[in-house]
Design a protein around this motif. Sequence first.
Motif, PDB file in Angstrom:
ATOM      1  N   GLY A 183      -9.518  -3.310  -1.980  1.00  0.00           N
ATOM      2  CA  GLY A 183     -10.734  -3.216  -2.795  1.00  0.00           C
ATOM      3  C   GLY A 183     -12.018  -3.350  -1.986  1.00  0.00           C
ATOM      4  O   GLY A 183     -13.073  -3.661  -2.529  1.00  0.00           O
ATOM      5  N   ARG A 184     -11.919  -3.138  -0.660  1.00  0.00           N
ATOM      6  CA  ARG A 184     -13.112  -3.233   0.187  1.00  0.00           C
ATOM      7  C   ARG A 184     -13.724  -1.841   0.361  1.00  0.00           C
ATOM      8  O   ARG A 184     -13.068  -0.828   0.111  1.00  0.00           O
ATOM      9  N   ASP A 185     -14.980  -1.820   0.823  1.00  0.00           N
ATOM     10  CA  ASP A 185     -15.653  -0.539   1.040  1.00  0.00           C
ATOM     11  C   ASP A 185     -15.083   0.128   2.291  1.00  0.00           C
ATOM     12  O   ASP A 185     -15.093  -0.455   3.375  1.00  0.00           O
ATOM     13  N   TRP A 186     -14.577   1.340   2.115  1.00  0.00           N
ATOM     14  CA  TRP A 186     -13.947   2.038   3.235  1.00  0.00           C
ATOM     15  C   TRP A 186     -14.870   3.087   3.866  1.00  0.00           C
ATOM     16  O   TRP A 186     -14.587   3.581   4.948  1.00  0.00           O
ATOM     17  N   HIS A 187     -15.964   3.403   3.182  1.00  0.00           N
ATOM     18  CA  HIS A 187     -16.837   4.490   3.658  1.00  0.00           C
ATOM     19  C   HIS A 187     -17.412   4.191   5.050  1.00  0.00           C
ATOM     20  O   HIS A 187     -17.529   5.084   5.880  1.00  0.00           O
ATOM     21  N   GLU A 188     -17.726   2.901   5.259  1.00  0.00           N
ATOM     22  CA  GLU A 188     -18.314   2.524   6.540  1.00  0.00           C
ATOM     23  C   GLU A 188     -17.304   2.728   7.676  1.00  0.00           C
ATOM     24  O   GLU A 188     -17.662   3.213   8.746  1.00  0.00           O
ATOM     25  N   ILE A 189     -16.059   2.371   7.398  1.00  0.00           N
ATOM     26  CA  ILE A 189     -15.007   2.546   8.411  1.00  0.00           C
ATOM     27  C   ILE A 189     -14.836   4.038   8.695  1.00  0.00           C
ATOM     28  O   ILE A 189     -14.769   4.461   9.842  1.00  0.00           O
ATOM     29  N   ALA A 190     -14.803   4.832   7.631  1.00  0.00           N
ATOM     30  CA  ALA A 190     -14.581   6.277   7.788  1.00  0.00           C
ATOM     31  C   ALA A 190     -15.732   6.941   8.540  1.00  0.00           C
ATOM     32  O   ALA A 190     -15.512   7.908   9.286  1.00  0.00           O
ATOM     33  N   SER A 191     -16.939   6.406   8.356  1.00  0.00           N
ATOM     34  CA  SER A 191     -18.114   7.050   8.975  1.00  0.00           C
ATOM     35  C   SER A 191     -18.050   7.012  10.510  1.00  0.00           C
ATOM     36  O   SER A 191     -18.709   7.813  11.175  1.00  0.00           O
ATOM     37  N   ARG A 214      -6.783   2.336   8.556  1.00  0.00           N
ATOM     38  CA  ARG A 214      -7.673   1.191   8.285  1.00  0.00           C
ATOM     39  C   ARG A 214      -8.461   1.430   6.990  1.00  0.00           C
ATOM     40  O   ARG A 214      -8.694   0.508   6.212  1.00  0.00           O
ATOM     41  N   CYS A 215      -8.857   2.676   6.773  1.00  0.00           N
ATOM     42  CA  CYS A 215      -9.558   3.021   5.525  1.00  0.00           C
ATOM     43  C   CYS A 215      -8.641   2.739   4.321  1.00  0.00           C
ATOM     44  O   CYS A 215      -9.080   2.186   3.314  1.00  0.00           O
ATOM     45  N   ILE A 216      -7.370   3.128   4.464  1.00  0.00           N
ATOM     46  CA  ILE A 216      -6.425   2.924   3.349  1.00  0.00           C
ATOM     47  C   ILE A 216      -6.225   1.428   3.102  1.00  0.00           C
ATOM     48  O   ILE A 216      -6.192   0.981   1.950  1.00  0.00           O
ATOM     49  N   ASP A 217      -6.102   0.662   4.181  1.00  0.00           N
ATOM     50  CA  ASP A 217      -5.988  -0.797   4.028  1.00  0.00           C
ATOM     51  C   ASP A 217      -7.178  -1.341   3.234  1.00  0.00           C
ATOM     52  O   ASP A 217      -7.008  -2.169   2.334  1.00  0.00           O
ATOM     53  N   ALA A 218      -8.389  -0.858   3.587  1.00  0.00           N
ATOM     54  CA  ALA A 218      -9.605  -1.316   2.895  1.00  0.00           C
ATOM     55  C   ALA A 218      -9.557  -0.930   1.413  1.00  0.00           C
ATOM     56  O   ALA A 218      -9.875  -1.741   0.533  1.00  0.00           O
ATOM     57  N   MET A 219      -9.113   0.293   1.132  1.00  0.00           N
ATOM     58  CA  MET A 219      -9.007   0.749  -0.264  1.00  0.00           C
ATOM     59  C   MET A 219      -8.056  -0.147  -1.054  1.00  0.00           C
ATOM     60  O   MET A 219      -8.338  -0.554  -2.182  1.00  0.00           O
TER      61      MET A 219
END
Lengths: 131, 189
Positions: free
Chosen positions: A21-29, A13-18
């Motif tokens: 061009g979306r912020d992935w840090h929140e998903i990763a947290s 999901r983080c990669i999809d966000a990347m």
Amino acid sequence: MSPEPTEHLLVDRCIDAMLQGRDWHEIASGGSAEAQELAEVAAQLLTVARGEPPAGEKRHQAIWRRIAHLIRMPATASARASRRREQAASGATAPSLNSHGGGRPWRDADLDLFAIGIWQRGHWLRGEARR
Amino acid sequence: MAADLVLTSPTVRPAPLPGRTQSASEECAFEGLYRETVGAVHRYAMMLTRNPAKADDVVAEAYLRAWRARHSLADGSTPLAWLLTITRHCAIDAERKCRPEVHMEVLPDSADPEWEMRSAVSLADADVLREALQQLTAEQQQVILLRFYEELPHQEIAQRMGRSSGAIRAIQFRALARLRRMLEAEHVS
């Protein structure tokens, strides 16, 4: 669902966000430390990948011409055809030189010397022009 | 058979021209396959060789081998996965054949300020990552290629590689974990 696939999903999901061009840090947290580190590696990898633009259409066409030439020619005939092309190049020049008559007929070795002579002449002329 | 599989794609279906031989229509279909796949195959060759001229040679050789072995592609196989595997073999063969040499770095133009700004990774780390990519397994490299270089969603990668989405995510996870270990080892050394 076992913990491991959950981490797989989170990183994905983080990669999809990347990619979008979306912020992935929140998903990763929301994941483990490992998942966060892997998302970081994924971000670096994406930066590297985007820094290397794909080869252009012209390059792909040039490679296709090479392939098409080779697939139309049976492998065993390939080397022979290459030799024939070389012979044809000298064969086309020698008869035209011979047609002017006089002396012994031109051979490949003569053509090589003739080519070297032209190159030397050009080299000398360029030197003269510089002077 | 490869030719049959190729013909299943609407974009590569050759029109049956009167008077054309079977081999001509096969060649036409093969050209369609080339057009559909060369982007990924070329980037994979670049990933493996890190040398533009060598990558071109590897791509040409890979398609030539694919053409010669087109009848060996089993029904249900995915042509892209098959081509990527051939490309990997060609790159390995090319590496064995050539004498040791300094690899040309495939770095972006250092004068490109946009890349510098975008870059969240140092040039040294980028180089370590490129080197590390070559150490991954074939399937890890192929998933990374399609996900990060071709920017495909995992469902499409799964379809193209003939695997499940879960398998693709697992391969991706293991590849990233391996890259992280290699990056850490490089930083320690």
